[in-house]
Design an enzyme around this catalytic site. Structure first.
Site, PDB file in Angstrom:
ATOM      1  N   ASP A   9      33.220  42.283  45.847  1.00  0.00           N
ATOM      2  CA  ASP A   9      33.798  43.852  46.604  1.00  0.00           C
ATOM      3  C   ASP A   9      34.069  44.164  45.202  1.00  0.00           C
ATOM      4  O   ASP A   9      35.139  44.713  44.675  1.00  0.00           O
ATOM      5  CB  ASP A   9      34.804  43.485  47.114  1.00  0.00           C
ATOM      6  CG  ASP A   9      36.145  42.095  46.542  1.00  0.00           C
ATOM      7  OD1 ASP A   9      37.179  43.013  47.325  1.00  0.00           O
ATOM      8  OD2 ASP A   9      35.516  41.672  45.937  1.00  0.00           O
ATOM      9  N   ASP A  14      35.389  42.160  39.729  1.00  0.00           N
ATOM     10  CA  ASP A  14      34.106  41.747  40.285  1.00  0.00           C
ATOM     11  C   ASP A  14      32.710  42.283  39.290  1.00  0.00           C
ATOM     12  O   ASP A  14      31.652  41.024  38.968  1.00  0.00           O
ATOM     13  CB  ASP A  14      33.678  42.108  41.769  1.00  0.00           C
ATOM     14  CG  ASP A  14      34.694  41.874  42.966  1.00  0.00           C
ATOM     15  OD1 ASP A  14      35.562  42.497  42.552  1.00  0.00           O
ATOM     16  OD2 ASP A  14      34.387  40.912  43.404  1.00  0.00           O
ATOM     17  N   ASN A  36      38.229  45.662  48.332  1.00  0.00           N
ATOM     18  CA  ASN A  36      38.595  46.002  47.007  1.00  0.00           C
ATOM     19  C   ASN A  36      38.512  47.728  47.282  1.00  0.00           C
ATOM     20  O   ASN A  36      39.371  48.338  46.903  1.00  0.00           O
ATOM     21  CB  ASN A  36      38.003  46.060  46.377  1.00  0.00           C
ATOM     22  CG  ASN A  36      38.840  44.601  45.136  1.00  0.00           C
ATOM     23  OD1 ASN A  36      39.979  44.002  45.467  1.00  0.00           O
ATOM     24  ND2 ASN A  36      37.850  44.273  44.423  1.00  0.00           N
ATOM     25  N   THR A 120      33.394  36.430  45.853  1.00  0.00           N
ATOM     26  CA  THR A 120      34.453  36.893  44.824  1.00  0.00           C
ATOM     27  C   THR A 120      35.354  37.960  45.821  1.00  0.00           C
ATOM     28  O   THR A 120      36.020  38.877  45.487  1.00  0.00           O
ATOM     29  CB  THR A 120      34.115  37.771  43.586  1.00  0.00           C
ATOM     30  OG1 THR A 120      32.978  38.766  43.566  1.00  0.00           O
ATOM     31  CG2 THR A 120      33.394  36.398  43.038  1.00  0.00           C
ATOM     32  N   PHE A 161      44.404  37.277  48.196  1.00  0.00           N
ATOM     33  CA  PHE A 161      43.296  38.190  48.571  1.00  0.00           C
ATOM     34  C   PHE A 161      42.610  38.439  49.576  1.00  0.00           C
ATOM     35  O   PHE A 161      42.157  38.270  50.670  1.00  0.00           O
ATOM     36  CB  PHE A 161      43.413  40.061  47.495  1.00  0.00           C
ATOM     37  CG  PHE A 161      42.695  40.848  48.354  1.00  0.00           C
ATOM     38  CD1 PHE A 161      41.593  41.239  48.065  1.00  0.00           C
ATOM     39  CD2 PHE A 161      43.664  42.248  49.011  1.00  0.00           C
ATOM     40  CE1 PHE A 161      40.951  42.226  48.992  1.00  0.00           C
ATOM     41  CE2 PHE A 161      42.402  43.332  49.919  1.00  0.00           C
ATOM     42  CZ  PHE A 161      41.526  43.048  49.849  1.00  0.00           C
ATOM     43  N   HIS A 234      40.111  37.702  37.699  1.00  0.00           N
ATOM     44  CA  HIS A 234      40.058  36.460  38.883  1.00  0.00           C
ATOM     45  C   HIS A 234      38.280  35.776  38.758  1.00  0.00           C
ATOM     46  O   HIS A 234      38.556  34.653  38.552  1.00  0.00           O
ATOM     47  CB  HIS A 234      40.633  37.337  40.496  1.00  0.00           C
ATOM     48  CG  HIS A 234      41.771  37.987  39.517  1.00  0.00           C
ATOM     49  ND1 HIS A 234      42.895  36.891  39.475  1.00  0.00           N
ATOM     50  CD2 HIS A 234      42.164  38.799  40.288  1.00  0.00           C
ATOM     51  CE1 HIS A 234      43.425  37.525  39.900  1.00  0.00           C
ATOM     52  NE2 HIS A 234      43.643  38.768  39.732  1.00  0.00           N
ATOM     53  N   ASP A 235      37.573  37.213  39.140  1.00  0.00           N
ATOM     54  CA  ASP A 235      36.289  36.652  39.561  1.00  0.00           C
ATOM     55  C   ASP A 235      35.225  35.704  39.076  1.00  0.00           C
ATOM     56  O   ASP A 235      34.708  35.050  39.241  1.00  0.00           O
ATOM     57  CB  ASP A 235      35.878  37.990  39.987  1.00  0.00           C
ATOM     58  CG  ASP A 235      36.401  38.827  41.689  1.00  0.00           C
ATOM     59  OD1 ASP A 235      36.360  39.514  41.796  1.00  0.00           O
ATOM     60  OD2 ASP A 235      37.407  37.230  41.978  1.00  0.00           O
TER      61      ASP A 235
END
Ligand code: RIB
Ligand code: CA
Length: 317
Positions: A9, A14, A36, A120, A161, A234-235
């Site tokens: 997303d 990402d 997102n 992700t 999330f 994060h992703d």
């Protein structure tokens, strides 16, 4: 090279995952899911990033909302476009005229036993694909997820999330029986780039400078909303087990999703106790191990991701 499909997303992190996958893996397809930003916006962002980085993987749009209820409203972390902070090129192609689920199934069928499905964003597309075609769980080599947390959440006190937006989908995926790797917020928040590291990207070409602009925006958002002083990558962490397993330490254990909790819906509950095998009395493991759960990132990981951005910048120049 390991074939990978990225369900995402975009989303600033990402975008980094797209580059990291393209640099180190065989990025066969990209599917998009709401999160997102709206499905339309994240799909446009994926296509714009493909043009910027010269990625030719096919893109297909998927779910516009979770299995139950409506999707998240007013997500601001990634801005109104879902990838604020830089001017991206206009997409030079449209998404395929098929649903993401169809692209997932076609890609997995074509790479039977080899394809890694990296997720992700919300797990809605993955859950829909697994329920549409039960054989998918045998076609996939693995599923690797950025989601959940064994510590605090971001969407709520306890829920991260990607899981919180569609807990039912996450529950289905974690129960599917596919070899699964999960990296949560408790790890990914320790994989962040500093303002100085972002600035160092500006020595590169258009792609590197654009990523610096995007990561500056993301860092500012995370600083403003969560008081963080690095931009969490994060992703891309979800791809690490299939790029260099030495960059994140994982533990095989059980992870389950809270679906009914008034205060805890969307929380991931991990077995982190080190229980003995005898004289446990009333204390018992609640579930069998079902995932490899990330526990410790290497200090080499952030530099490794930044190097991939620079290397993709050279390719795109
Ligand atoms: O909680 C972090 C996750 O939510 C990341 O995947 C980010 O891109 C958002 O989707
Ligand atoms: Ca994401």
């Amino acid at each position: 090279m390991t074939p990978v499909l990225l369900d995402c997303d975009p989303g600033h992190d990402d975008a980094v995952a797209m580059l990291y996958a393209a640099r180190h893996l065989d990025l066969r397809a990209i599917t998009t899911v709401y999160g997102n930003q709206t499905l339309e916006k994240v799909t446009r962002n994926a296509l714009a990033l493909c043009r910027l980085a010269r990625l030719d993987a096919p893109v297909a749009a998927g779910a516009a909302k979770p299995l139950l209820g409506e999707g998240p409203k007013d997500v601001t972390i990634h801005g109104k476009t879902g990838i604020d902070g830089a001017e991206l090129p206009e997409p030079d192609r449209a998404p395929l005229d098929i649903h993401a689920v169809e692209l997932i199934l076609r890609t997995a069928r074509a790479h039977r036993g080899e394809l890694v499905l990296a997720a992700t964003g919300a797990l809605t597309n993955v859950a829909l694909a697994l329920s549409t075609e039960p054989k998918l769980k045998d076609w996939l080599r693995a599923i690797t997820i950025m989601g959940g947390s064994t510590g605090i959440g971001n969407s709520t006190e306890v829920a991260e999330f990607n899981i919180h937006v569609d807990p039912e989908a996450a529950d289905m995926v974690l129960r599917a029986g596919v070899p699964t790797w999960v990296v949560g917020l408790d790890v990914t928040r320790r994989v962040g780039v500093t303002a100085e590291q972002i600035a160092s990207l500006r020595e590169g070409g258009r792609l590197a400078r654009t990523m610096a602009d995007l990561l500056d925006f993301f860092l500012d958002s995370l600083r403003r909303v969560h008081g963080l002083n690095t931009a969490s990558l994060h992703d891309p962490c979800a791809l690490v087990p299939f790029i260099d397993p030495g960059l994140i330490e994982y533990r095989h254990t059980s992870v389950r999703v809270e679906l009914a909790g008034t205060l805890t819906r969307g929380m991931t509950v991990a077995e982190l106790r080190r229980l003995g095998s005898t004289q446990l009395g009333h204390i018992r493991p609640s579930a069998a191990p079902n995932v490899h759960l990330a526990r410790e990132p290497s200090p080499r990981l952030v530099p490794h991701i930044l190097a991939a951005i620079r290397e993709m910048d050279v390719r795109a120049t």
